[in-house]
Design a protein around this motif. Structure first.
Motif, PDB file in Angstrom:
ATOM      1  N   SER A  43      -1.993   8.039 -11.128  1.00 28.94           N
ATOM      2  CA  SER A  43      -2.046   8.481  -9.737  1.00 28.94           C
ATOM      3  C   SER A  43      -3.315   7.996  -9.051  1.00 28.94           C
ATOM      4  N   VAL A  44      -4.451   8.153  -9.731  1.00 31.73           N
ATOM      5  CA  VAL A  44      -5.727   7.746  -9.137  1.00 31.73           C
ATOM      6  C   VAL A  44      -5.800   6.231  -8.991  1.00 31.73           C
ATOM      7  N   VAL A  45      -5.338   5.491 -10.004  1.00 38.80           N
ATOM      8  CA  VAL A  45      -5.362   4.026  -9.942  1.00 38.80           C
ATOM      9  C   VAL A  45      -4.503   3.534  -8.776  1.00 38.80           C
ATOM     10  N   ALA A  46      -3.316   4.113  -8.631  1.00 41.33           N
ATOM     11  CA  ALA A  46      -2.433   3.712  -7.530  1.00 41.33           C
ATOM     12  C   ALA A  46      -3.080   4.009  -6.178  1.00 41.33           C
ATOM     13  N   ALA A  47      -3.744   5.173  -6.060  1.00 47.35           N
ATOM     14  CA  ALA A  47      -4.416   5.510  -4.807  1.00 47.35           C
ATOM     15  C   ALA A  47      -5.554   4.535  -4.511  1.00 47.35           C
ATOM     16  N   PHE A  48      -6.306   4.133  -5.548  1.00 42.48           N
ATOM     17  CA  PHE A  48      -7.367   3.145  -5.357  1.00 42.48           C
ATOM     18  C   PHE A  48      -6.781   1.818  -4.902  1.00 42.48           C
ATOM     19  N   ALA A  94      -5.846  11.756  -3.470  1.00 46.88           N
ATOM     20  CA  ALA A  94      -5.252  11.752  -4.810  1.00 46.88           C
ATOM     21  C   ALA A  94      -6.051  12.631  -5.768  1.00 46.88           C
ATOM     22  N   VAL A  95      -7.365  12.475  -5.777  1.00 42.93           N
ATOM     23  CA  VAL A  95      -8.204  13.265  -6.684  1.00 42.93           C
ATOM     24  C   VAL A  95      -8.154  14.741  -6.299  1.00 42.93           C
ATOM     25  N   GLY A  96      -8.187  15.026  -5.009  1.00 39.94           N
ATOM     26  CA  GLY A  96      -8.110  16.414  -4.556  1.00 39.94           C
ATOM     27  C   GLY A  96      -6.812  17.085  -4.970  1.00 39.94           C
ATOM     28  N   ALA A 153      -1.567  13.435 -23.644  1.00 41.36           N
ATOM     29  CA  ALA A 153      -1.588  12.002 -23.322  1.00 41.36           C
ATOM     30  C   ALA A 153      -0.708  11.707 -22.111  1.00 41.36           C
ATOM     31  N   TRP A 154       0.454  12.337 -22.059  1.00 40.99           N
ATOM     32  CA  TRP A 154       1.333  12.147 -20.901  1.00 40.99           C
ATOM     33  C   TRP A 154       0.673  12.657 -19.620  1.00 40.99           C
ATOM     34  N   ILE A 155       0.067  13.833 -19.700  1.00 41.40           N
ATOM     35  CA  ILE A 155      -0.552  14.436 -18.517  1.00 41.40           C
ATOM     36  C   ILE A 155      -1.708  13.582 -18.016  1.00 41.40           C
ATOM     37  N   VAL A 156      -2.585  13.193 -18.923  1.00 43.87           N
ATOM     38  CA  VAL A 156      -3.747  12.382 -18.534  1.00 43.87           C
ATOM     39  C   VAL A 156      -3.296  11.009 -18.046  1.00 43.87           C
ATOM     40  N   GLY A 157      -2.296  10.440 -18.699  1.00 42.17           N
ATOM     41  CA  GLY A 157      -1.796   9.135 -18.293  1.00 42.17           C
ATOM     42  C   GLY A 157      -1.231   9.162 -16.878  1.00 42.17           C
ATOM     43  N   MET A 158      -0.438  10.185 -16.574  1.00 39.67           N
ATOM     44  CA  MET A 158       0.109  10.315 -15.223  1.00 39.67           C
ATOM     45  C   MET A 158      -1.002  10.524 -14.211  1.00 39.67           C
ATOM     46  N   ALA A 159      -1.969  11.370 -14.536  1.00 36.81           N
ATOM     47  CA  ALA A 159      -3.077  11.624 -13.611  1.00 36.81           C
ATOM     48  C   ALA A 159      -3.868  10.340 -13.359  1.00 36.81           C
ATOM     49  N   ALA A 170       0.828  -1.205   0.000  1.00 34.21           N
ATOM     50  CA  ALA A 170       0.000   0.000   0.000  1.00 34.21           C
ATOM     51  C   ALA A 170       0.862   1.255   0.000  1.00 34.21           C
ATOM     52  N   VAL A 171       1.928   1.266   0.797  1.00 34.61           N
ATOM     53  CA  VAL A 171       2.817   2.428   0.835  1.00 34.61           C
ATOM     54  C   VAL A 171       3.506   2.617  -0.511  1.00 34.61           C
ATOM     55  N   LEU A 172       3.946   1.507  -1.116  1.00 32.81           N
ATOM     56  CA  LEU A 172       4.577   1.593  -2.440  1.00 32.81           C
ATOM     57  C   LEU A 172       3.614   2.199  -3.453  1.00 32.81           C
ATOM     58  N   LEU A 173       2.381   1.741  -3.470  1.00 34.59           N
ATOM     59  CA  LEU A 173       1.388   2.275  -4.404  1.00 34.59           C
ATOM     60  C   LEU A 173       1.125   3.756  -4.142  1.00 34.59           C
ATOM     61  N   ALA A 174       1.014   4.126  -2.870  1.00 39.29           N
ATOM     62  CA  ALA A 174       0.745   5.522  -2.525  1.00 39.29           C
ATOM     63  C   ALA A 174       1.881   6.422  -2.989  1.00 39.29           C
ATOM     64  N   CYS A 175       3.111   5.993  -2.790  1.00 37.11           N
ATOM     65  CA  CYS A 175       4.269   6.803  -3.191  1.00 37.11           C
ATOM     66  C   CYS A 175       4.355   6.929  -4.708  1.00 37.11           C
ATOM     67  N   LEU A 176       4.096   5.831  -5.415  1.00 36.79           N
ATOM     68  CA  LEU A 176       4.086   5.894  -6.875  1.00 36.79           C
ATOM     69  C   LEU A 176       2.957   6.797  -7.365  1.00 36.79           C
ATOM     70  N   GLY A 177       1.798   6.710  -6.706  1.00 36.56           N
ATOM     71  CA  GLY A 177       0.687   7.583  -7.069  1.00 36.56           C
ATOM     72  C   GLY A 177       1.019   9.039  -6.833  1.00 36.56           C
ATOM     73  N   ASN A 178       1.721   9.319  -5.739  1.00 34.60           N
ATOM     74  CA  ASN A 178       2.148  10.694  -5.464  1.00 34.60           C
ATOM     75  C   ASN A 178       3.040  11.238  -6.575  1.00 34.60           C
ATOM     76  N   ILE A 179       4.032  10.442  -6.965  1.00 32.88           N
ATOM     77  CA  ILE A 179       4.970  10.892  -7.998  1.00 32.88           C
ATOM     78  C   ILE A 179       4.241  11.127  -9.317  1.00 32.88           C
ATOM     79  N   ALA A 180       3.345  10.197  -9.682  1.00 33.81           N
ATOM     80  CA  ALA A 180       2.589  10.358 -10.927  1.00 33.81           C
ATOM     81  C   ALA A 180       1.742  11.618 -10.890  1.00 33.81           C
TER      82      ALA A 180
END
Length: 312
Positions: free
Chosen positions: A111-116, A131-133, A102-108, A52-62
């Motif tokens: 981020s949301v997928v990783a947070a979920f 993440a969404v906020g 595409a890069w911007i939307v892909g990263m966003a 969970a922490v790994l996913l959260a950190c990756l989501g943060n970076i994205a």
């Protein structure tokens, strides 16, 4: 043909780096901001070594990279007028709006997928809201008609919350603990420090912001007064940081953890005096000469919880 392909691939990678503001030492700071919350929440090493922490950190970076790229794309006209930052506009032109989007939307989306994923693993579904906020704050900062970047100190404040406040909450929550009273001054300190640095970072943009009718702090108040504001905000951040670290880790680690930002504050005060005397700040000098100090301090803040947990 092989040489051309290799050259094209190298150019595309360099444009990706530029568009997402991955020039040294900025990626170090993004990585630290992604993990600060998890480190501050944990009392045992096992709490941070989780999926969970790994996913959260990756989501943060994205999420950070998505917001930074959005900023570069929407600032292309302003950057074109800035002698030191025209390379950003050049990168946007080479990439093209479709690929950049595409890069911007892909990263966003990443981020949301990783947070979920982190929320599903911990059962804390408010991580998705963090993440969404954060993404919504990046949009509010960059996109018209709101575009808070044009609205004085609201811009640096919202940018700071998006870059450190939201990520702190996401990785903190991934540890699976509730927000403690000691965490509140720490996250406020991170926001204040980032906000002060953002005002300072914008000082070389003075003339370009005025030409583009950007009501940033430096455009509204001029370089000298903007630096004074930045120093005041940074001072508040240093005080909050010292207090939060003392509360959580003790006075010795509090002194060590706040030293880099205190040194930055001293340097900014000196810069203010030089600017008031008629000198100017250079963006490249800020990134290559001053930001490494901030990066070093960020790394220490990320390592500090581990030092405390292992008794080092």
């Amino acid at each position: 043909m092989r040489g051309s392909t290799s050259h094209a691939g190298g150019t595309a990678w360099r444009d990706f780096v530029v568009l997402h503001r991955l020039q040294y030492p900025l990626p170090i700071m993004y990585g630290c901001a992604a993990v600060w919350g998890a480190g501050f929440a944990a009392y045992h090493v096992e709490q941070v070594v989780t999926f969970a922490v790994l996913l959260a950190c990756l989501g943060n970076i994205a999420g950070m990279l998505s917001g930074l790229a959005l900023n570069v794309v929407l600032d292309v006209d302003t950057d074109r007028r800035h002698q030191e930052k025209s390379y950003l506009a050049d990168a946007v032109e080479r990439v093209g709006n479709r690929r950049a989007a595409a890069w911007i939307v892909g990263m966003a989306a990443g981020s949301v997928v990783a947070a979920f994923g982190a929320a599903a693993d911990t059962g804390s579904w408010w991580l998705c809201l963090a993440a969404v906020g954060t993404l919504l704050l990046h949009i509010a900062y960059n996109v018209d008609p709101v575009r808070l970047k044009r609205r004085g100190l609201y811009g640096p404040l919202v940018f700071a919350v998006a870059m450190v406040g939201g990520p702190f909450l996401l990785s903190y929550g991934a540890v699976g603990t509730e927000l403690t009273p000691a965490a509140i001054p720490f996250v406020l300190a991170l926001i204040a420090l980032n906000m002060g640095r953002t005002v300072w970072w914008s000082v070389p943009d003075h003339e370009a912001d005025i030409r583009d009718a950007m009501a940033t702090p430096v455009a509204r108040h001029g370089p000298g007064r903007a630096l004074g504001i930045a120093c005041t905000i940074l001072f508040a951040g240093v005080v909050l940081l010292f207090w939060a670290l003392w509360w959580r880790f003790g006075v010795v680690l509090a002194v060590l953890g706040s030293t880099a930002e205190a040194l930055l504050l001293i340097g900014m005060i000196r810069s203010t005096r030089r600017v008031m005397a008629g000198q100017s700040l250079r963006a490249e000098h800020q990134r290559l000469r001053t930001m490494p100090l901030v990066a070093a301090g960020s790394v220490f803040l990320a390592a500090l919880p581990l030092l405390a947990m292992t008794g080092a």
